[in-house]
Design an enzyme around this catalytic site. Structure first.
Site: not given
Ligand code: NAD
Ligand code: UDX
Length: 456
Positions: A278, A281
């Site tokens: 996240c 990106k």
């Molecule tokens: P991910 O890649 O793990 O999952 C996305 C899924 O969507 C995949 O399994 C893929 O096959 C599927 N997909 C893609 N195109 C599709 C379609 N046309 N129909 C059906 N399925 C389809 O990604 P993620 O980490 O779950 O992230 C998803 C979104 O959530 C992103 O926009 C990300 O920025 C946001 N987000 C992620 C996190 C996190 O912690 N990973 C936190 C907050 C927000």
């Molecule tokens: C982040 C946001 O926290 C969350 O709210 C959002 O929905 C998705 O992106 P995530 O990336 O899963 O979550 O983990 P996070 O705990 O935020 O850590 C992100 C990165 O920062 C990790 O690599 C972590 O090790 C690093 N980090 C975090 C530090 O180096 N120092 C810190 O004090 C906190």
């Protein structure tokens, strides 16, 4: 309106979020769909070998799967049978054409919107769960409503969970954000989604924690919140370098800064830089948005957050190089942890990947160990020659005959290892570079280790 919910995208967001939605809404049927057949098969696996690791996730899936939570590849059927569709597909950084390396690649989102439009015969509320550039909902609405005036209402409900604590964050969120059009239909749609988060009989998120805004504020808030958190990590890491140069200690500096309630103690941990799918990106996306609106100074400001983060990993390799007598060729380094943070198997944008690649250029022999991320590490590093790289699940074996242990992830088990045993098995002088400052440096030095930390 029926009570069924579908979520398109069964990844790190769709899977855990909908598992908790199903648990807290036993009166609703929740279907999570994906085009990735093997991912859906893993969510449905008999032995609960789920495609992602999150503490507490498997217990919830065991509780609700087959009762009111279902995983399926039949996307069209799920769309037909529900009135509320969450879209949690991936929105990676675009790697081609306009905005290459910065903008969000919206092709998966648009494909999903077009499919919903093709299949849906009745009105639908389409909820953006993915993180998207501000004003994406306008584009989605233009696609969805191009012929069926007003059949679709698009809301923004960005997810704030962090990996490793996803279930905790979902069960007890700081806030839930729902943005919607300020029209009667928009406000009714927002209410329908608020009801999901309230849970059956109001058992889930208290009303006061559910914040509603217009769509654009909701979309932008998600990018802004991640950018602010990433900025804190880069700021503390920028100060860490200065601590190393001056004899100040970053943990003392962070502790005292964090005691000011205006600053607060969270996200002040110096380390190898932020990773995960996240932060990078979303900051890049913010940079691109600023540039698109002619806000070049703001764009430059946010791009420094990424630049500082990249610099942190280069600095780690430079310090290691210097501490190992300016030559790393043929030395063995054991890398403890490849996940981007503890309690996840996710390796997307992990700082360990960058560091491993820089070390590989120096002809180091590397042994990588991680309790949950070894399979992903193998896939990520498949392009590196196998004689230069070993994947070892046992940390003791990884450290045997090594010149240095490089701690990249703060797994809870690392401080509890038998470090005397590790010391004995290593080549001397034995070095530990603890980039997470999670080990007892004083105890390690007593054992004979040379110890490096970040910001000390
Ligand atoms: P991910 O890649 O793990 O999952 C996305 C899924 O969507 C995949 O399994 C893929 O096959 C599927 N997909 C893609 N195109 C599709 C379609 N046309 N129909 C059906 N399925 C389809 O990604 P993620 O980490 O779950 O992230 C998803 C979104 O959530 C992103 O926009 C990300 O920025 C946001 N987000 C992620 C996190 C996190 O912690 N990973 C936190 C907050 C927000
Ligand atoms: C982040 C946001 O926290 C969350 O709210 C959002 O929905 C998705 O992106 P995530 O990336 O899963 O979550 O983990 P996070 O705990 O935020 O850590 C992100 C990165 O920062 C990790 O690599 C972590 O090790 C690093 N980090 C975090 C530090 O180096 N120092 C810190 O004090 C906190």
């Amino acid at each position: 309106m029926n009570k069924n919910i579908v979520c398109i995208g069964a990844g790190y967001i769709g899977g855990p979020t909908m598992a908790v939605v199903a648990k807290m809404n036993p009166d609703r049927k929740v279907v999570v769909v994906d085009i990735n057949k093997s991912r859906i098969a893993a969510w449905n696996s008999k032995n609960f070998a789920l495609p992602i690791y999150e503490p507490g996730l498997v217990d919830i899936v065991k509780e609700v799967r087959g009762k009111n939570l279902f995983f399926s590849t039949d996307i069209d059927k799920a769309i037909r049978e529900c009135d509320i569709i969450f879209v949690g597909v991936n929105t990676p950084t675009k790697m081609f054409g306009r905005g290459k390396g910065r903008a969000s690649d919206l092709q998966y989102w648009e494909a999903t919107a077009r499919n919903i439009k093709k299949i849906a015969k009745t009105p639908k509320i389409v909820v953006e769960k993915s993180t998207l550039p501000v004003r994406t909902a306008a584009a989605m609405e233009a696609i969805l409503n191009s012929e069926d005036d007003g059949k679709f209402t698009v809301l923004s409900n960005p997810e704030f969970l962090a990996e490793g604590t996803a279930i905790k964050d979902l069960l007890n969120p700081d806030r839930v954000l729902i943005g919607g059009p300020q029209t009667p239909a928009g406000l009714a749609a927002v209410r329908a989604v608020v009801d999901i988060y309230r849970g059956q009989q109001g058992a889930w998120v208290p009303e006061k924690k559910i914040l509603t805004t217009n769509v654009w504020s909701a979309e932008l808030t998600k990018l802004a919140a991640n950018a602010m958190l990433a900025q804190r990590v880069s700021s503390i890491n920028a100060l860490a370098g200065l601590c190393e140069a001056t004899g100040a200690d970053i943990e003392e500096v962070a502790r005292v800064m964090g005691a000011d309630h205006r600053i607060g103690p969270k996200f002040l941990k110096a380390g190898p830089g932020f990773g995960g799918s996240c932060f990078k990106k979303d900051v890049l996306n913010l940079v691109y948005l600023c540039e698109s609106f002619g806000l070049h100074t703001a764009a430059e400001y946010w791009s420094q957050v990424i630049k500082m983060n990249d610099h942190q990993q280069e600095r780690i390799v430079s310090r290691l190089f210097k501490a190992m007598f300016n030559t790393l060729a043929n030395k063995k380094i054991a890398v403890f942890g490849f996940a981007f943070k503890a309690n996840t198997g996710d390796t997307r944008e992990t700082p360990a990947d960058t560091v491993v690649r820089l070390l590989n250029e120096e002809h180091v022999r590397l042994a990588i160990t991680d309790p949950k991320a070894l399979d992903n590490a193998k896939k990520d590093l498949a392009d590196i020659a196998s004689d230069a790289l070993a994947f070892v699940s046992d940390p003791y074996k990884a450290a045997k005959d090594a010149d240095a242990v490089l701690v990249m992830t703060d797994w809870a088990e690392y401080p509890t290892l038998d470090w005397a045993k590790i010391y004995k098995s290593m080549r001397k002088p034995a070095l530990v570079f603890d980039t997470r400052n999670c080990l007892d440096a004083v105890a390690l030095r007593k054992l004979g280790f040379k110890v490096l930390n970040v910001g000390k």
